[in-house]
Design a protein around this motif. Structure first.
Motif, PDB file in Angstrom:
ATOM      1  N   ALA A 198      44.356  42.799  30.232  1.00  0.00           N
ATOM      2  CA  ALA A 198      43.674  41.521  30.415  1.00  0.00           C
ATOM      3  C   ALA A 198      44.636  40.393  30.082  1.00  0.00           C
ATOM      4  N   CYS A 199      44.437  39.237  30.750  1.00  0.00           N
ATOM      5  CA  CYS A 199      45.306  38.074  30.492  1.00  0.00           C
ATOM      6  C   CYS A 199      44.521  36.798  30.733  1.00  0.00           C
ATOM      7  N   GLY A 200      44.482  35.921  29.732  1.00  0.00           N
ATOM      8  CA  GLY A 200      43.758  34.663  29.831  1.00  0.00           C
ATOM      9  C   GLY A 200      44.498  33.634  30.665  1.00  0.00           C
ATOM     10  N   VAL A 201      43.730  32.744  31.301  1.00  0.00           N
ATOM     11  CA  VAL A 201      44.279  31.647  32.093  1.00  0.00           C
ATOM     12  C   VAL A 201      44.387  30.427  31.181  1.00  0.00           C
ATOM     13  N   CYS A 202      45.613  30.057  30.828  1.00  0.00           N
ATOM     14  CA  CYS A 202      45.895  28.990  29.858  1.00  0.00           C
ATOM     15  C   CYS A 202      46.403  27.741  30.572  1.00  0.00           C
ATOM     16  N   HIS A 203      46.204  26.576  29.952  1.00  0.00           N
ATOM     17  CA  HIS A 203      46.738  25.332  30.509  1.00  0.00           C
ATOM     18  C   HIS A 203      48.248  25.416  30.726  1.00  0.00           C
ATOM     19  N   THR A 204      48.927  26.183  29.879  1.00  0.00           N
ATOM     20  CA  THR A 204      50.376  26.282  30.022  1.00  0.00           C
ATOM     21  C   THR A 204      50.763  26.889  31.363  1.00  0.00           C
TER      22      THR A 204
ATOM     23  N   ILE B  11      37.796  37.583  35.708  1.00  0.00           N
ATOM     24  CA  ILE B  11      38.123  37.359  37.115  1.00  0.00           C
ATOM     25  C   ILE B  11      39.194  38.356  37.545  1.00  0.00           C
ATOM     26  N   GLY B  12      39.558  38.295  38.824  1.00  0.00           N
ATOM     27  CA  GLY B  12      40.628  39.119  39.357  1.00  0.00           C
ATOM     28  C   GLY B  12      41.890  38.300  39.612  1.00  0.00           C
ATOM     29  N   LEU B  13      42.962  38.971  39.984  1.00  0.00           N
ATOM     30  CA  LEU B  13      44.236  38.288  40.237  1.00  0.00           C
ATOM     31  C   LEU B  13      44.126  37.241  41.330  1.00  0.00           C
ATOM     32  N   ASP B  14      43.242  37.451  42.296  1.00  0.00           N
ATOM     33  CA  ASP B  14      43.134  36.528  43.421  1.00  0.00           C
ATOM     34  C   ASP B  14      42.357  35.260  43.075  1.00  0.00           C
ATOM     35  N   ASP B  15      41.860  35.154  41.855  1.00  0.00           N
ATOM     36  CA  ASP B  15      40.966  34.045  41.492  1.00  0.00           C
ATOM     37  C   ASP B  15      41.639  32.994  40.601  1.00  0.00           C
TER      38      ASP B  15
ATOM     39  N   SER C 248      39.008  31.555  31.345  1.00  0.00           N
ATOM     40  CA  SER C 248      38.831  32.590  32.351  1.00  0.00           C
ATOM     41  C   SER C 248      39.847  33.668  32.028  1.00  0.00           C
ATOM     42  N   VAL C 249      39.458  34.920  32.131  1.00  0.00           N
ATOM     43  CA  VAL C 249      40.351  36.022  31.765  1.00  0.00           C
ATOM     44  C   VAL C 249      40.454  36.998  32.930  1.00  0.00           C
ATOM     45  N   VAL C 250      41.698  37.239  33.352  1.00  0.00           N
ATOM     46  CA  VAL C 250      41.954  38.243  34.380  1.00  0.00           C
ATOM     47  C   VAL C 250      41.859  39.621  33.738  1.00  0.00           C
ATOM     48  N   GLU C 251      41.040  40.480  34.336  1.00  0.00           N
ATOM     49  CA  GLU C 251      40.958  41.865  33.874  1.00  0.00           C
ATOM     50  C   GLU C 251      41.526  42.794  34.933  1.00  0.00           C
TER      51      GLU C 251
END
Length: 361
Positions: free
Chosen positions: A38-44, A337-341, A357-360
């Motif tokens: 899993a990986c979170g979507v960060c402002h960075t 979410i997924g990689l495409d999102d 939002s976190v990519v799983e």
């Protein structure tokens, strides 16, 4: 043997990200390949896409991640295949002047993997914060892997890799919030709300959340804020003072990083109180304060980089608190979410609709 995986790549400034084939080499000395869970979507990540960090395109985005070590290179002893790890972007060297003085969280020579990951045509990728975890697998320095209890949810645990750790650490490590303290947090996005949770963990008696969005203030209350102030309809400085007997808070954390909010933090603190800047300013921002006020108020003005954390010390402890039910990391996961999102996740972040939002995978 080089592996082909799917990863999210920013090819040029302001261009929409694309899912590309990424080549991940076998780990060399001191390196590890991690299967990302899993990986979170960060402002960075958005800053990278916008060219706000540097212009070393193309970038392999993603850095708030947890996963399982798949393989390690020569000389790696800190982790082994099968370990559940949180990735961090400050692998300390152990040898610089900060490390040898017993302050490794200030390490001046942090390191990343030596080998590049590439596109299918051989173009080297710049991994975001030396990680690049919007990918099914990534290559990192072994020191960027911190082993934690595998019972933790990957989506929640990975957030300690950046924003949530930054906020928690701003309160606990940099601000040194103690039992009975009063704390004000200005800006209640992911980092600010993590600072609220950190102040609660530290035993603060009064935690005042300040924002201009009532949705974020409600989240702050659920994470431990005892009082909330909407800065759009109230004078934030006066409100904090009124809620602290007219004195101001012992610790004020600026999780926005603008001259206006820093000035509010400065004047909303008690005499000899502490201001902590954890929000990231942009290069053109300037701060102007009367020097006599800086002198006359005493106390401490601090900046907090990654929450002054030491991953090997802080990540396992915080995961233990999470598993004990004392730290609600799940509350920071707004959606999976997924990689495409990723592009839509950036838009939701800009509209203030999500903490993370976190990519799983």
């Amino acid at each position: 043997m080089t592996q082909q995986v799917r990863g999210v790549v920013a090819s040029g400034k302001g261009e929409p990200v694309r899912v590309e084939t990424v080549l991940v080499p076998d780990p060399g000395p001191g390196e590890a390949v991690v299967k990302v869970r899993a990986c979170g979507v960060c402002h960075t990540d958005l800053h990278y896409r916008e060219g706000g960090i540097n212009d070393e395109f193309p970038f392999l985005l993603g850095h708030e991640a947890a996963g399982v070590v798949e393989s390690v290179g020569e000389g790696v002893t800190e982790v082994a295949p099968g370990d559940f790890v949180i990735l961090n972007w400050r692998a300390v060297c152990g040898q610089c002047r900060a490390c040898t003085r017993g302050r490794p969280w200030y390490c001046f020579a942090t390191h990343n993997a030596a080998q590049p990951m590439t596109l299918a045509d051989g173009t080297p990728l710049s991994p975001a914060l030396g990680i690049g975890a919007f990918a099914e697998k990534t290559l990192v320095a072994a020191g960027q892997c911190t082993k934690v209890d595998p019972a933790a949810s990957p989506a929640a645990a990975g957030l300690l890799g950046c924003g949530v750790m930054a906020g928690l650490g701003a309160a606990i490590n940099t601000g040194n919030v103690g039992r009975g303290d009063s704390v004000a947090v200005i800006g209640c996005g992911g980092v600010g709300n993590a600072a609220v949770a950190g102040a609660r963990l530290a035993g603060a008696a009064r935690i005042i959340a300040v924002d201009v969005d009532d949705r974020k203030l409600e989240l702050a209350r659920s994470l431990g804020a005892t009082h909330t102030v909407n800065g759009r309809t109230a004078d934030a400085v006066k409100a904090v003072q009124e809620l602290t007997g007219g004195f101001g808070a012992d610790v004020v954390i600026d999780a926005v990083g603008r001259p206006e909010t820093y000035s509010q933090a400065f004047y909303a603190r008690d005499l000899a109180g502490t201001v902590v800047l954890v929000g990231v300013p942009t290069p053109e921002m300037k701060l102007e304060l009367p020097l006599l006020d800086v002198f006359g108020r005493g106390g401490a003005l601090k900046s907090s980089w990654y929450g002054d954390c030491l991953p090997s010390r802080d990540f396992p402890m915080l995961i233990d608190l999470y598993l004990q039910g004392r730290l609600d990391l799940d509350a920071f996961v707004s959606e999976t979410i997924g990689l495409d999102d990723i592009e839509e996740a950036f838009a939701k972040m800009g509209r203030g609709e999500v903490l993370r939002s976190v990519v799983e995978f």
